[in-house]
Design a protein around this motif. Structure first.
Motif, PDB file in Angstrom:
ATOM      1  N   ASN A 120       0.820  -1.094  -0.081  1.00 43.60           N
ATOM      2  CA  ASN A 120      -0.177   0.046   0.061  1.00 43.60           C
ATOM      3  C   ASN A 120       0.836   1.318  -0.038  1.00 43.60           C
ATOM      4  N   ASP A 165      -3.617   8.431   2.354  1.00 44.69           N
ATOM      5  CA  ASP A 165      -3.196   7.590   3.094  1.00 44.69           C
ATOM      6  C   ASP A 165      -2.843   6.167   2.215  1.00 44.69           C
ATOM      7  N   GLY A 166      -1.615   5.924   2.261  1.00 42.17           N
ATOM      8  CA  GLY A 166      -1.082   4.712   1.928  1.00 42.17           C
ATOM      9  C   GLY A 166      -0.115   4.294   2.884  1.00 42.17           C
ATOM     10  N   MET A 167      -0.727   3.984   3.978  1.00 41.97           N
ATOM     11  CA  MET A 167      -0.331   3.436   5.336  1.00 41.97           C
ATOM     12  C   MET A 167      -0.367   1.895   5.504  1.00 41.97           C
ATOM     13  N   LEU A 168      -1.704   1.724   5.500  1.00 40.73           N
ATOM     14  CA  LEU A 168      -2.174   0.117   5.449  1.00 40.73           C
ATOM     15  C   LEU A 168      -3.003  -0.148   4.317  1.00 40.73           C
ATOM     16  N   ILE A 228      -5.998   5.117  -0.110  1.00 41.64           N
ATOM     17  CA  ILE A 228      -5.507   4.231  -1.382  1.00 41.64           C
ATOM     18  C   ILE A 228      -6.146   2.858  -0.920  1.00 41.64           C
ATOM     19  N   VAL A 255      -7.942   0.892   0.613  1.00 39.33           N
ATOM     20  CA  VAL A 255      -8.848   0.606   1.745  1.00 39.33           C
ATOM     21  C   VAL A 255      -8.228   1.560   2.625  1.00 39.33           C
ATOM     22  N   PRO A 256      -9.266   2.244   3.618  1.00 38.53           N
ATOM     23  CA  PRO A 256      -8.739   3.196   4.643  1.00 38.53           C
ATOM     24  C   PRO A 256      -8.075   2.351   5.499  1.00 38.53           C
ATOM     25  N   SER A 257      -6.845   2.970   5.936  1.00 40.79           N
ATOM     26  CA  SER A 257      -5.834   2.295   6.770  1.00 40.79           C
ATOM     27  C   SER A 257      -6.658   1.931   8.086  1.00 40.79           C
TER      28      SER A 257
HETATM   29  K     K Z   1      -4.684   2.979   2.821  1.00 41.93           K
END
Ligand code: K
Ligand SMILES: NC(=O)C1=CN([C@@H]2O[C@H](COP(=O)(O)OP(=O)(O)OC[C@H]3O[C@@H](n4cnc5c(N)ncnc54)[C@H](O)[C@@H]3O)[C@@H](O)[C@H]2O)[C@H](O)CC1
Length: 504
Positions: free
Chosen positions: A56, A126-129, A158, A160-162
């Motif tokens: 992600n 948001d590309g965290m999780l 991105i 899914v929401p983290s």
């Molecule tokens: K995400």
């Protein structure tokens, strides 16, 4: 469009990489490119891109490179040391650096700066999780999610929401304004625990071939405008009232005449050729003046309610029972007899579902299609579980129920789910909170009654009716109403404008 589980997605990924030979790097590049062109950057500075250590984060890094090449200002934050990145995101980080672009790594001495940037940001990506998340987000994600959620920025997730995960938890989750999902919508987007975190959902193609999903047993789909247009039947030029379907609606009582009016009107607007309302004798004069196009049968009456005696009826193409019939013994007897009606599709709604829940096994004896349209409370009663259990298990519970009892089920709520007796599921993609009002369910029941007769397939009839009902609510709020004031009658009045667009 197919709705898939995390396991399905990883399987489709594996097929694409191993069988089709498309590398993870390529898919990530496609994802980043699609994201860069689909996110509107807005004016001014204050764009923050957050990248976690999994793929992600890799999507976010590619997107950042694309923006940097377009001279769009932003800051890219890496939430783990670069050497901890998984292999594909690490390669993309190398490309990003080689292209001359910069990033900051989250560390004790940079933490304050990130807090400040998030606080003043106008856009957070948001590309965290992603879909690899298991359980509640751990540190450092938890704190950063709190900061991001407190910000006034537009928040784009991105894929899914983290924090969203198939195992339900109460931890911190990114509250997205919009989620850009890669390739296919995920089941979590329709789970009541997570739906509101997704915001508006958009699906972008990242180049996985359709064949990648063939092996995956995908039996859940989104139902939207495209599917409605494809399946909505054209009315034959030589149609007459007999060919457009004869509906029989058992509805109303002295204290609830309106439910019969709404269901009957909606059936007529929905295209039923002939609609007969069967109602207790004393309720009839309360209903008929508001519904001139229907014909009536006065049923034997006990205190303004059905006594339970089934009047002599002609032949019909669909029978509906429930709106406004009440919970007395007479209507229970009525439901019992109608369940025996052979060779006619039968729709049970509202208080008919209440009576049905006394002994659900009666459904197993039916020979022709049976349609149930419960809201979560009614579904809970049918299944003998708590409403909360229905909400957390909407898809699985519906499927189990339909397969066990051989019925079609319309489980109402945001993202109404239609399930067929074989367990295929269709998640509706229209509607809004304006529909949270008494009477709108009766309208839906009326439209379904009409569509059951005009559509060759019960599944398409149910899905199209549900979509239309939701779409009307959207159009009403877009054009002349608020979420607060829409009435069930407004929904009936709004049917023509949406039906016109579908017929074109
Ligand atoms: K995400
Ligand atoms: N075909 C596609 O759709 C593609 C999607 N892509 C993107 O890849 C992610 C999935 O990537 P993956 O590396 O498998 O998972 P994550 O990015 O979600 O990273 C998980 C990462 O985080 C750790 N972790 C798991 N749970 C937690 C937690 N609760 N708290 C903290 N950390 C957690 C775990 O150890 C992993 O290291 C998908 O969503 C798309 O965005 C590809 O880019 C292209 C193909």
């Amino acid at each position: 469009m197919k709705i898939i589980t995390v396991k399905d997605m990883y399987e489709a990924d594996r097929w694409t990489m191993e069988e089709a030979g498309l590398d993870e790097i390529v898919l990530m590049e496609n994802a980043g490119a699609a994201l860069a062109s689909s996110i509107q950057v807005g004016e001014g500075n204050g764009r923050v891109i957050l990248a976690g250590k999994g793929n992600n984060g890799g999507d976010a890094i590619v997107m950042a490179r694309r923006w940097a090449e377009q001279k769009i200002p932003f800051s890219l934050w890496l939430l783990c040391p670069p050497e901890k990145l998984r292999s594909a995101p690490r390669q993309h980080l190398n490309a990003y650096v080689a292209a001359g672009h910069s990033f900051t790594v989250l560390a004790p001495d940079t933490k304050e700066l990130l807090a400040e940037e998030l606080n003043v940001a106008h856009l957070i990506v948001d590309g965290m999780l992603g879909i690899g998340t298991k359980g509640a987000p751990r540190e450092p994600y938890r704190t950063i999610l709190q900061w991001a959620n407190h910000s006034q920025a537009i928040r784009i997730a991105i894929d899914v929401p983290s924090g969203v995960s198939e195992d339900i938890h109460q931890g911190e989750v990114f509250k997205a304004t919009r989620t850009i999902t890669l390739q296919a919508p995920k089941t979590t987007a329709f789970h009541p625990r997570w739906t509101s975190f997704y915001g508006q959902v958009e699906v972008v193609d990242i180049g996985l071939p359709d064949k990648a999903f063939e092996k995956v047993e995908v039996r859940r789909q989104l139902w939207g405008q495209e599917q409605v247009r494809r399946t909505y039947p054209k009315r034959a030029p030589d149609a007459h009232k007999g060919t457009a379907g004869k509906a029989c609606v058992f509805a109303g009582s002295f204290t609830m005449p309106g439910a019969a009016v709404l269901a009957g009107k909606a059936a007529i607007r929905g295209g039923a050729g002939l609609t007969t309302i069967v109602t207790p004798k004393s309720a009839l004069p309360l209903i008929a003046p508001s519904l001139t196009e229907a014909t009536y049968v006065a049923a034997s009456d006990e205190d303004g309610h059905f006594s339970g005696e089934l009047p002599a009826l002609g032949s019909f193409d669909a029978i509906t029972v429930g709106p406004g019939i009440g919970r007395r013994k007479g209507s229970a007897l009525l439901v019992d007899q109608l369940l025996e009606a052979e060779n006619v599709p039968l729709l049970l709604d509202a208080d008919a579902l209440y009576h049905l829940s006394e002994d659900v096994s009666r459904l197993k004896r039916r020979g022709s299609p049976t349609i149930l349209t419960p809201h979560p409370g009614e579904m809970a009663q049918l299944c003998g579980v708590k409403v909360q259990d229905v909400q957390t298990e909407r898809l699985n519970l519906s499927r189990r129920f339909c397969q066990e009892y051989g019925v079609f089920l319309v489980l109402k709520g945001p993202h109404t789910v239609v399930t067929t007796p074989s367990g295929e599921q269709f998640v509706n993609h229209s509607g809004n909170a304006a529909l949270a009002k008494g009477g709108t369910g009766d309208v839906l029941t009326g439209v379904i009654t009409a569509f059951m007769m005009s559509h060759g397939s019960v599944q398409a009839a149910l899905c199209n009716a549900v979509w239309l009902h939701g779409k009307v609510a959207e159009v009403l709020v877009e054009e002349k109403h608020s979420l607060t004031d829409v009435t069930a009658s407004d929904v009936i009045d709004g049917l023509p404008s949406v039906l016109r667009t579908v017929e074109k």
